[in-house]
Design a protein around this motif. Structure first.
Motif, PDB file in Angstrom:
ATOM      1  N   GLU B 317      -2.621 -14.755  -0.813  1.00  0.00           N
ATOM      2  CA  GLU B 317      -2.674 -14.392  -2.232  1.00  0.00           C
ATOM      3  C   GLU B 317      -3.790 -13.404  -2.544  1.00  0.00           C
ATOM      4  O   GLU B 317      -3.957 -13.004  -3.700  1.00  0.00           O
ATOM      5  CB  GLU B 317      -2.857 -15.655  -3.076  1.00  0.00           C
ATOM      6  N   TYR B 318      -4.608 -13.085  -1.536  1.00  0.00           N
ATOM      7  CA  TYR B 318      -5.707 -12.144  -1.791  1.00  0.00           C
ATOM      8  C   TYR B 318      -5.144 -10.826  -2.306  1.00  0.00           C
ATOM      9  O   TYR B 318      -4.164 -10.282  -1.772  1.00  0.00           O
ATOM     10  CB  TYR B 318      -6.514 -11.867  -0.520  1.00  0.00           C
ATOM     11  N   THR B 319      -5.763 -10.285  -3.330  1.00  0.00           N
ATOM     12  CA  THR B 319      -5.368  -8.978  -3.857  1.00  0.00           C
ATOM     13  C   THR B 319      -5.901  -7.885  -2.945  1.00  0.00           C
ATOM     14  O   THR B 319      -6.754  -8.117  -2.097  1.00  0.00           O
ATOM     15  CB  THR B 319      -5.969  -8.750  -5.257  1.00  0.00           C
ATOM     16  N   ARG B 320      -5.373  -6.712  -3.142  1.00  0.00           N
ATOM     17  CA  ARG B 320      -5.845  -5.526  -2.446  1.00  0.00           C
ATOM     18  C   ARG B 320      -7.371  -5.412  -2.612  1.00  0.00           C
ATOM     19  O   ARG B 320      -8.103  -5.149  -1.667  1.00  0.00           O
ATOM     20  CB  ARG B 320      -5.147  -4.299  -3.073  1.00  0.00           C
ATOM     21  N   LYS B 321      -7.825  -5.646  -3.852  1.00  0.00           N
ATOM     22  CA  LYS B 321      -9.248  -5.515  -4.168  1.00  0.00           C
ATOM     23  C   LYS B 321     -10.081  -6.536  -3.365  1.00  0.00           C
ATOM     24  O   LYS B 321     -11.142  -6.214  -2.822  1.00  0.00           O
ATOM     25  CB  LYS B 321      -9.442  -5.768  -5.673  1.00  0.00           C
ATOM     26  N   GLN B 322      -9.528  -7.748  -3.285  1.00  0.00           N
ATOM     27  CA  GLN B 322     -10.246  -8.783  -2.539  1.00  0.00           C
ATOM     28  C   GLN B 322     -10.345  -8.412  -1.057  1.00  0.00           C
ATOM     29  O   GLN B 322     -11.358  -8.623  -0.419  1.00  0.00           O
ATOM     30  CB  GLN B 322      -9.546 -10.134  -2.688  1.00  0.00           C
ATOM     31  N   ASP B 324     -10.254  -5.388   0.159  1.00  0.00           N
ATOM     32  CA  ASP B 324     -11.198  -4.277   0.280  1.00  0.00           C
ATOM     33  C   ASP B 324     -12.639  -4.809   0.286  1.00  0.00           C
ATOM     34  O   ASP B 324     -13.483  -4.345   1.058  1.00  0.00           O
ATOM     35  CB  ASP B 324     -11.024  -3.278  -0.884  1.00  0.00           C
ATOM     36  N   GLU B 325     -12.880  -5.760  -0.584  1.00  0.00           N
ATOM     37  CA  GLU B 325     -14.229  -6.327  -0.669  1.00  0.00           C
ATOM     38  C   GLU B 325     -14.594  -6.998   0.658  1.00  0.00           C
ATOM     39  O   GLU B 325     -15.713  -6.843   1.168  1.00  0.00           O
ATOM     40  CB  GLU B 325     -14.281  -7.337  -1.836  1.00  0.00           C
ATOM     41  N   ARG B 344      -0.737 -10.478   6.327  1.00  0.00           N
ATOM     42  CA  ARG B 344      -0.504 -11.414   5.240  1.00  0.00           C
ATOM     43  C   ARG B 344       0.846 -12.097   5.455  1.00  0.00           C
ATOM     44  O   ARG B 344       1.863 -11.421   5.637  1.00  0.00           O
ATOM     45  CB  ARG B 344      -0.508 -10.625   3.935  1.00  0.00           C
ATOM     46  N   ASN B 346       3.381 -13.832   3.631  1.00  0.00           N
ATOM     47  CA  ASN B 346       3.771 -14.144   2.254  1.00  0.00           C
ATOM     48  C   ASN B 346       4.585 -15.435   2.186  1.00  0.00           C
ATOM     49  O   ASN B 346       5.219 -15.846   3.169  1.00  0.00           O
ATOM     50  CB  ASN B 346       4.564 -12.990   1.655  1.00  0.00           C
ATOM     51  N   LYS B 352       3.111  -8.769   5.730  1.00  0.00           N
ATOM     52  CA  LYS B 352       2.568  -7.490   5.297  1.00  0.00           C
ATOM     53  C   LYS B 352       1.233  -7.305   5.989  1.00  0.00           C
ATOM     54  O   LYS B 352       0.409  -8.213   6.037  1.00  0.00           O
ATOM     55  CB  LYS B 352       2.393  -7.525   3.764  1.00  0.00           C
ATOM     56  N   SER B 354      -2.000  -4.347   7.369  1.00  0.00           N
ATOM     57  CA  SER B 354      -2.604  -3.020   7.266  1.00  0.00           C
ATOM     58  C   SER B 354      -2.218  -2.152   8.447  1.00  0.00           C
ATOM     59  O   SER B 354      -2.505  -0.960   8.467  1.00  0.00           O
ATOM     60  CB  SER B 354      -4.132  -3.148   7.189  1.00  0.00           C
TER      61      SER B 354
END
Lengths: 578, 578
Positions: B317-322, B324-325, B344, B346, B352, B354
């Protein structure tokens, strides 16, 4: 595990068992075609029966497996003396060079050699017993104090140098250039802070450090049993630690000491024993005879502040030569008397004295009576300034006690010395010094004198201070502390310490005391000395695993030693050139 | 005694008794014409009912006498909450300045202020509990080891500087000009000498000193539980000290730990946890995926010695932003990874990643399966040199454990790490270093490699060394020592230490070992850290009564500090000018 049993464990009931032992070869001997070896470890010695001596040497470390058999000739002196091991297999775990001295109950090695090879001397049973005793006392102390609600709290070893008291060992700080830590002479400040912090009952078995020129039997690092309690009066402290010592005597030595312990005022100790640590295992107390001997024309006595004497049992038989020797003995600088007067109470009732021509037999008999002398005894008298002469008589008394065998180390006569003077006047610097330390409180009933400006009043002030004395040795001491800021200021004033100086030297603790210091008091015992006396010894060295010599050196590791120039560079210090 | 009871003692059954209490005023409040005060000592808090507030201030030290009465509104949160004292007489024992911060469970004072007034911070219940816990653990350690036949033997603090290891604190000797003592980094040498001396089972709770640049949560002086045993193999040592820790957990915390404790080889710890002190309170172990990901055209993986990954539960469930962080997080110098690859899983079964363009969903699923990932999880992969990458994955794993709340300090997951490599090769100096210390013995079954000249063989040699690890922290460690002179010579040879150098640095202990050293081994626990972890804390500072700050300073007593020129003169040292 290299063994099934220790070398002190097997008994007649183990006969028939197959066992494995490991230890050091103490001795190998051949007898009638058989080879016997003594195998030693911390727990004891077990005899081995071997097929052949092989190449076993003294102090070889071996492992043997074999059967426990009953000995033909038993050895009742050791607990394993009924059995021996008929060895099937023997493995040499490590060979050993021949040790430089014998490792037995008594060694043939000199002191220096044994110090250098301390790790071998430590194999000897007397030292093993000494360190085992030390461990046991430490455990008993901790368990007693724990049960009494004391908490052991470790205080820092890297602290701050204070200019009062003995000389500090210092530790240059690399991260704070030009600055130094000091090693603690005692945790005094920290334990008082712990009382301010509300810890209520603190103790610690803790190392302390003093960079003093070493007298005999002093160590630069030594161990204290350090204690402090809050909301207590002197009576509470004495009862608590009397209980601790009673428990130690009972649990460690099986000895019952009196309950309650005797207490003696400092004044009575000085007057009667010429010492603030009287050995009360024997009498022979000091008696002042000034009033009985002055005014009869004997100038030496007439011109003295004080004349005192002891009665030595059986001393009437001393020859002229023996008395001359004693006279020389008291005139040695270590004692420092000017001369010795004697009164001999002969068995036939006659009296003979070195000052016959000044005193009648009746006058001499009165002196003898005051001293408690009986027929067959000798009275020995010294004169001079009061405390100095009492101290000399005290030293003489101990010497006579030694000569008469009255100081048996297996007899224990503990007591408390109380009512110490708070202050000592020093003629040289014309000021008072704290007899204990500047945080010791005057007795509440003496406060009127404490706030007086008269030197005579101040000299009368007693402290709530106390020493625990055993057999002529001070084992511990302490006091009720000042917890009131005003009283502490007065103390500094009496000691001639200015406000600025007090702030500089003690500001930090004075400051802490502003935030609610409880009434508190405590004491510290010299752990090394407690152990030595419990072991029946006078010197502490064998109760410390790795002691230093009189030059402060550890000759085993050869320390202190030069360090690497890199270390000096990092610390930014230089050693001065000659 | 200033009191009949402590402030933590009175209960409903005491109602009607006349009592005297003493302590600190924590709080005064007026309520409906009545005045209440909380009186605090180490043992608890008791409510006082007063006629008037008087001039009582916070932290005043008072003594009250009165009757125990039942409270109208009881406080179930404190043991004395059923009663209060109706005060007849109140005596102020000592006033107190207003403390610079609140002395309650949580203080409003900053860290620096509390450090300066440590004696006030120490009044706070969390610190009182911390030091009480420390005392309790110390007692339990001593009683356990005493029952196991261990003797506590004090080793010296004024020893000799040795150039190996960390930096020594040194102490200039006044009596031996130009020479220095050193404070011990540990009693290692002395405890081995005690084994040579036949003490068989030694322990000591002992201060150690290291003059290191202080990292967070390191202290220049710290305390070890130091232990050594003779005639033992690794199994004996582990069993003995596993027993000690089991007793501590049970008696101090009431916690049962597994019997026997898990053991993990150093290799498994590195491979599975990226750390030689794995936190096994949670899974999320590291899996090597090199074989699954190389050869598919992804250059970064193809060019790496090692690729490894962990599966983070719920991470899909981590977002793209998470993500990246997280990627930035692993690239920080403290972690040092070059980048982060994710896969990921799902919830709908799709995958999914990188690196989608290099791998098919099936290939990615295989990786996920190897890592034990399930639907809803995320796989995080790093690559590079093997041990370095594993360490980075280990750090990432702990971070994810923290974020997911998997590292509960109330859960205890101890284990032994065993089979450490004996030697570590250092590329820079092109030589081997001892991973533990140069007296650690190779495993008997690896001796053939130990005597080999091949670097590969030597790297395979494991030591009989072991660490006790709790919740990701190493609490202790030790080893079986070399007791054989030939093996010790070989060790120095392997470490590139010449005979002359070995004699210079270790000659004294090598010499001692010639006189019959038994097989022996031991370990040491970090006492400060044991206490902190038992208390559920990560930092040791509150488990040390008077700690130093990160500059090695005690800000309370302002130490280290400049010393008197007279002291420098006596020591014959100078401080270097800038």
């Amino acid at each position: 595990m290299y063994r099934t049993h220790t070398c002190g464990e097997l008994r007649i009931c183990n006969v028939g068992q197959k066992v494995t032992l490991a230890g050091w070869v103490q001795k190998v001997r051949s007898l009638g075609g058989m080879t016997f070896a003594d195998l030693r470890d911390r727990y004891g010695i077990t005899q081995l029966l071997l097929d052949s001596p092989g190449d076993l040497g003294r102090e070889y470390v071996i492992q043997v497996t074999g059967q426990v058999v009953e000995r033909q000739s038993k050895n009742p002196r050791i607990p394993t003396g009924d059995i021996e091991i008929k060895v099937d297999t023997l493995k040499i775990l490590n060979k050993a060079s021949v040790p430089p001295f014998t490792i037995e109950e008594e060694s043939d090695g000199g002191e220096d050699l044994r110090a250098k090879y301390r790790y071998l001397d430590l194999r000897r049973p007397p030292l093993q017993r000494a360190l085992a005793l030390r461990h046991r006392i430490g455990q008993e102390v901790r368990n007693y104090l724990d049960a009494q609600g004391f908490m052991e709290i470790e205080t820092p070893y890297l602290i701050k140098s204070t200019p009062e008291g003995a000389r500090d060992f210092v530790v240059p700080s690399r991260m704070n250039k030009g600055q130094f830590y000091a090693l603690p002479q005692s945790p005094q400040t920290f334990k008082q802070l712990l009382m301010v912090a509300g810890y209520d009952r603190y103790f610690q078995i803790v190392r302390c450090f003093r960079d003093e020129d070493l007298r005999a039997d002093r160590q630069p690092e030594f161990t204290q049993i350090d204690c402090e309690m809050s909301f207590v009066e002197q009576e509470d402290v004495l009862n608590t630690f009397e209980g601790m010592m009673r428990t130690l005597f009972k649990n460690v030595l099986g000895v019952d000491i009196p309950n309650p312990l005797p207490r003696m005022s400092w004044y009575d100790a000085m007057d009667g024993y010429g010492s603030d640590k009287p050995d009360i295992r024997f009498g022979m107390t000091i008696h002042e005879i000034t009033d009985l001997v002055q005014g009869f024309g004997f100038g030496v006595f007439d011109g003295s502040q004080y004349v005192g004497a002891i009665a030595v049992p059986g001393g009437a038989e001393y020859t002229r030569k023996q008395i001359d020797e004693l006279t020389e003995w008291v005139k040695r600088p270590q004692v420092g008397a000017k001369g010795l007067v004697y009164i001999r109470l002969n068995a036939d009732g006659s009296v003979k004295s070195s000052v016959d021509k000044f005193y009648s037999p009746e006058q001499l008999a009165k002196v003898a009576q005051r001293c408690g002398a009986e027929k067959g005894d000798i009275v020995l008298a010294l004169c001079g300034p009061k405390r100095k002469t009492q101290t000399q008589l005290g030293v003489l008394r101990l010497e006579m006690g030694n000569r008469l065998g009255l100081r048996n180390p297996g007899v224990f006569a503990p007591l408390w010395i109380v009512d110490f003077p708070l202050l000592e006047w020093d003629d040289e610097t014309q000021r008072f010094y704290a007899m204990h330390h500047p945080f010791t409180a005057p007795k509440p009933e003496h406060e009127k004198w404490f706030y007086s400006d008269s030197k005579e009043d101040l000299e009368k002030v007693c402290a709530n201070a106390y020493d625990f004395v055993l057999n002529g040795t001070e084992l511990g001491g302490g006091s009720i502390r000042i917890h009131d800021a005003d009283m502490q200021s007065r103390m500094f004033q009496v000691l001639g310490i200015s406000k600025e100086d007090a702030q500089l030297k003690f500001g930090f603790i004075i400051n802490a005391f502003k935030y609610g210091a409880p009434p508190h008091g405590g004491l510290a015992f010299g752990f090394d000395r407690v152990c030595a006396l419990f072991g029946g010894q006078e010197t502490i060295r064998d109760y410390i695993a790795f002691p230093k010599n009189n030059q402060g050196r550890d000759v085993m590791i050869d320390s202190p030693s030069e360090i690497d120039p890199v270390q000096l560079e990092e610390l930014q210090i230089d050693i001065r050139k000659e």
